[in-house]
Write a protein that holds these residues in place. Structure first.
Motif, PDB file in Angstrom:
ATOM      1  N   GLY A  25       0.785  -1.228   0.000  1.00 39.19           N
ATOM      2  CA  GLY A  25       0.000   0.000   0.000  1.00 39.19           C
ATOM      3  C   GLY A  25       0.816   1.278   0.000  1.00 39.19           C
ATOM      4  N   ARG A  26       0.064   2.375  -0.070  1.00 40.18           N
ATOM      5  CA  ARG A  26       0.677   3.704  -0.058  1.00 40.18           C
ATOM      6  C   ARG A  26       1.266   3.992   1.316  1.00 40.18           C
ATOM      7  NH1 ARG A  26      -4.221   7.126  -2.395  1.00 40.18           N
ATOM      8  NH2 ARG A  26      -3.561   8.344  -0.632  1.00 40.18           N
ATOM      9  N   HIS A  31       0.567  10.555  -0.116  1.00 38.62           N
ATOM     10  CA  HIS A  31       1.626   9.969  -0.950  1.00 38.62           C
ATOM     11  C   HIS A  31       0.970   9.006  -1.938  1.00 38.62           C
ATOM     12  CE1 HIS A  31       5.952   8.881  -1.425  1.00 38.62           C
ATOM     13  NE2 HIS A  31       5.431   7.759  -1.877  1.00 38.62           N
ATOM     14  N   MET A  32       0.947   9.323  -3.215  1.00 39.04           N
ATOM     15  CA  MET A  32       0.185   8.550  -4.196  1.00 39.04           C
ATOM     16  C   MET A  32       0.865   7.254  -4.646  1.00 39.04           C
ATOM     17  SD  MET A  32      -2.496  10.242  -4.164  1.00 39.04           S
ATOM     18  CE  MET A  32      -3.397   9.331  -5.396  1.00 39.04           C
ATOM     19  N   LEU A  33       2.164   7.147  -4.527  1.00 43.46           N
ATOM     20  CA  LEU A  33       2.860   5.945  -4.970  1.00 43.46           C
ATOM     21  C   LEU A  33       2.728   4.825  -3.951  1.00 43.46           C
ATOM     22  CD1 LEU A  33       6.152   7.543  -6.359  1.00 43.46           C
ATOM     23  CD2 LEU A  33       4.127   6.806  -7.649  1.00 43.46           C
ATOM     24  N   THR A  34       2.691   3.594  -4.439  1.00 45.07           N
ATOM     25  CA  THR A  34       2.646   2.439  -3.546  1.00 45.07           C
ATOM     26  C   THR A  34       4.060   1.922  -3.311  1.00 45.07           C
ATOM     27  OG1 THR A  34       2.258   0.987  -5.428  1.00 45.07           O
ATOM     28  CG2 THR A  34       0.319   1.766  -4.230  1.00 45.07           C
ATOM     29  N   SER A  35       4.212   1.119  -2.292  1.00 45.72           N
ATOM     30  CA  SER A  35       5.516   0.565  -1.939  1.00 45.72           C
ATOM     31  C   SER A  35       5.975  -0.435  -2.996  1.00 45.72           C
ATOM     32  CB  SER A  35       5.421  -0.122  -0.576  1.00 45.72           C
ATOM     33  OG  SER A  35       6.654  -0.717  -0.239  1.00 45.72           O
ATOM     34  N   GLU A  36       7.264  -0.492  -3.227  1.00 41.38           N
ATOM     35  CA  GLU A  36       7.834  -1.481  -4.143  1.00 41.38           C
ATOM     36  C   GLU A  36       8.177  -2.778  -3.424  1.00 41.38           C
ATOM     37  OE1 GLU A  36      11.011   0.052  -6.531  1.00 41.38           O
ATOM     38  OE2 GLU A  36       9.853   1.807  -7.145  1.00 41.38           O
ATOM     39  N   VAL A  37       8.141  -2.756  -2.116  1.00 41.69           N
ATOM     40  CA  VAL A  37       8.402  -3.955  -1.309  1.00 41.69           C
ATOM     41  C   VAL A  37       7.233  -4.155  -0.362  1.00 41.69           C
ATOM     42  CG1 VAL A  37      10.913  -3.714  -1.422  1.00 41.69           C
ATOM     43  CG2 VAL A  37       9.665  -2.667   0.461  1.00 41.69           C
ATOM     44  N   VAL A  38       6.999  -5.407  -0.005  1.00 44.33           N
ATOM     45  CA  VAL A  38       5.918  -5.679   0.940  1.00 44.33           C
ATOM     46  C   VAL A  38       6.299  -5.100   2.305  1.00 44.33           C
ATOM     47  CG1 VAL A  38       6.727  -7.978   1.648  1.00 44.33           C
ATOM     48  CG2 VAL A  38       4.298  -7.431   1.741  1.00 44.33           C
ATOM     49  N   ARG A  39       5.342  -4.448   2.929  1.00 47.25           N
ATOM     50  CA  ARG A  39       5.546  -3.855   4.253  1.00 47.25           C
ATOM     51  C   ARG A  39       4.530  -4.473   5.194  1.00 47.25           C
ATOM     52  NH1 ARG A  39       8.131   1.149   4.369  1.00 47.25           N
ATOM     53  NH2 ARG A  39       6.621   1.999   5.808  1.00 47.25           N
ATOM     54  N   PHE A  40       4.752  -4.364   6.495  1.00 47.69           N
ATOM     55  CA  PHE A  40       3.818  -4.953   7.440  1.00 47.69           C
ATOM     56  C   PHE A  40       3.715  -4.101   8.693  1.00 47.69           C
ATOM     57  CE2 PHE A  40       7.879  -6.501   8.860  1.00 47.69           C
ATOM     58  CZ  PHE A  40       7.766  -6.535  10.241  1.00 47.69           C
ATOM     59  N   THR A  41       2.638  -4.329   9.415  1.00 48.46           N
ATOM     60  CA  THR A  41       2.445  -3.718  10.721  1.00 48.46           C
ATOM     61  C   THR A  41       1.649  -4.697  11.570  1.00 48.46           C
ATOM     62  OG1 THR A  41       1.730  -1.728  11.908  1.00 48.46           O
ATOM     63  CG2 THR A  41       0.316  -2.485  10.106  1.00 48.46           C
ATOM     64  N   ARG A  42       1.690  -4.506  12.863  1.00 46.31           N
ATOM     65  CA  ARG A  42       0.954  -5.389  13.777  1.00 46.31           C
ATOM     66  C   ARG A  42      -0.191  -4.612  14.414  1.00 46.31           C
ATOM     67  NH1 ARG A  42       6.249  -7.246  14.060  1.00 46.31           N
ATOM     68  NH2 ARG A  42       6.388  -9.437  13.484  1.00 46.31           N
ATOM     69  N   LYS A  43      -1.318  -5.289  14.555  1.00 43.15           N
ATOM     70  CA  LYS A  43      -2.528  -4.711  15.135  1.00 43.15           C
ATOM     71  C   LYS A  43      -3.123  -5.712  16.117  1.00 43.15           C
ATOM     72  CE  LYS A  43      -2.228  -1.213  12.389  1.00 43.15           C
ATOM     73  NZ  LYS A  43      -1.701  -0.003  12.924  1.00 43.15           N
ATOM     74  N   THR A  44      -3.931  -5.223  17.060  1.00 45.75           N
ATOM     75  CA  THR A  44      -4.622  -6.088  17.997  1.00 45.75           C
ATOM     76  C   THR A  44      -6.064  -6.281  17.532  1.00 45.75           C
ATOM     77  OG1 THR A  44      -3.255  -5.278  19.807  1.00 45.75           O
ATOM     78  CG2 THR A  44      -5.298  -6.395  20.403  1.00 45.75           C
ATOM     79  N   VAL A  45      -6.481  -7.534  17.399  1.00 46.69           N
ATOM     80  CA  VAL A  45      -7.849  -7.838  16.988  1.00 46.69           C
ATOM     81  C   VAL A  45      -8.800  -7.432  18.110  1.00 46.69           C
ATOM     82  CG1 VAL A  45      -9.433  -9.682  16.296  1.00 46.69           C
ATOM     83  CG2 VAL A  45      -7.040  -9.743  15.550  1.00 46.69           C
ATOM     84  N   ILE A  46      -9.913  -6.774  17.752  1.00 44.50           N
ATOM     85  CA  ILE A  46     -10.932  -6.369  18.719  1.00 44.50           C
ATOM     86  C   ILE A  46     -12.247  -7.074  18.398  1.00 44.50           C
ATOM     87  CG2 ILE A  46      -9.847  -4.136  19.190  1.00 44.50           C
ATOM     88  CD1 ILE A  46     -11.946  -2.838  17.350  1.00 44.50           C
ATOM     89  N   THR A  47     -13.158  -7.076  19.332  1.00 40.55           N
ATOM     90  CA  THR A  47     -14.445  -7.733  19.129  1.00 40.55           C
ATOM     91  C   THR A  47     -15.283  -6.965  18.115  1.00 40.55           C
ATOM     92  OG1 THR A  47     -15.573  -6.491  20.853  1.00 40.55           O
ATOM     93  CG2 THR A  47     -14.461  -8.551  21.529  1.00 40.55           C
ATOM     94  N   ASN A  48     -16.231  -7.662  17.520  1.00 40.78           N
ATOM     95  CA  ASN A  48     -17.135  -6.998  16.584  1.00 40.78           C
ATOM     96  C   ASN A  48     -17.997  -5.968  17.310  1.00 40.78           C
ATOM     97  OD1 ASN A  48     -16.050  -8.558  14.607  1.00 40.78           O
ATOM     98  ND2 ASN A  48     -17.997  -9.323  13.849  1.00 40.78           N
ATOM     99  N   ALA A  49     -18.315  -6.208  18.576  1.00 43.40           N
ATOM    100  CA  ALA A  49     -19.100  -5.231  19.341  1.00 43.40           C
ATOM    101  C   ALA A  49     -18.327  -3.924  19.488  1.00 43.40           C
ATOM    102  CB  ALA A  49     -19.462  -5.794  20.710  1.00 43.40           C
ATOM    103  N   ALA A  50     -17.040  -4.008  19.805  1.00 43.48           N
ATOM    104  CA  ALA A  50     -16.210  -2.806  19.925  1.00 43.48           C
ATOM    105  C   ALA A  50     -16.079  -2.119  18.576  1.00 43.48           C
ATOM    106  CB  ALA A  50     -14.832  -3.168  20.481  1.00 43.48           C
ATOM    107  N   CYS A  51     -15.958  -2.892  17.523  1.00 45.17           N
ATOM    108  CA  CYS A  51     -15.831  -2.336  16.175  1.00 45.17           C
ATOM    109  C   CYS A  51     -17.136  -1.651  15.758  1.00 45.17           C
ATOM    110  CB  CYS A  51     -15.474  -3.457  15.210  1.00 45.17           C
ATOM    111  SG  CYS A  51     -14.940  -2.908  13.596  1.00 45.17           S
ATOM    112  N   ALA A  52     -18.271  -2.295  16.024  1.00 49.41           N
ATOM    113  CA  ALA A  52     -19.575  -1.738  15.652  1.00 49.41           C
ATOM    114  C   ALA A  52     -19.869  -0.455  16.422  1.00 49.41           C
ATOM    115  CB  ALA A  52     -20.675  -2.765  15.896  1.00 49.41           C
ATOM    116  N   ALA A  53     -19.344  -0.338  17.635  1.00 52.80           N
ATOM    117  CA  ALA A  53     -19.553   0.888  18.407  1.00 52.80           C
ATOM    118  C   ALA A  53     -18.949   2.089  17.690  1.00 52.80           C
ATOM    119  CB  ALA A  53     -18.938   0.741  19.804  1.00 52.80           C
TER     120      ALA A  53
END
Length: 90
Positions: A25-26, A31-53
């Motif tokens: 991704g960008r 910044h309109m250009l996308t990455s030329e290499v795969v990049r990553f990040t870490r996230k914490t999964v949350i419940t659907n109830a928290a997401c829907a809120a």
């Protein structure tokens, strides 16, 4: 690289688990250009109830939401959509 096992039947619960999302991704919304290499990040999964809120009725049973860490500016961006989101088990 190695194969990734898929969740068995959809009954696994991932809330609270750290997930890794990756893509080409960008770097930012301005910044309109996308990455030329795969990049990553870490996230914490949350419940659907928290997401829907926060996001309302667009969250359905098959939705998987994750959030970042406060104070750390590393997020997904355009062109990351559809990329893999994985959790490490065993």
């Amino acid at each position: 690289m190695q194969p990734v096992a898929l969740a068995s039947d959809g009954s696994e619960l991932f809330a609270g688990v750290t997930a890794t999302v990756s893509g080409f991704g960008r770097f930012s919304d301005s910044h309109m250009l996308t990455s030329e290499v795969v990049r990553f990040t870490r996230k914490t999964v949350i419940t659907n109830a928290a997401c829907a809120a926060r996001f309302g009725s667009i969250v359905i049973a098959s939705t998987l939401c994750a959030q970042g860490t406060a104070g750390i500016n590393n997020s997904l961006c355009n062109s990351d959509s559809g990329g893999p989101l994985t959790v490490q088990r065993d």
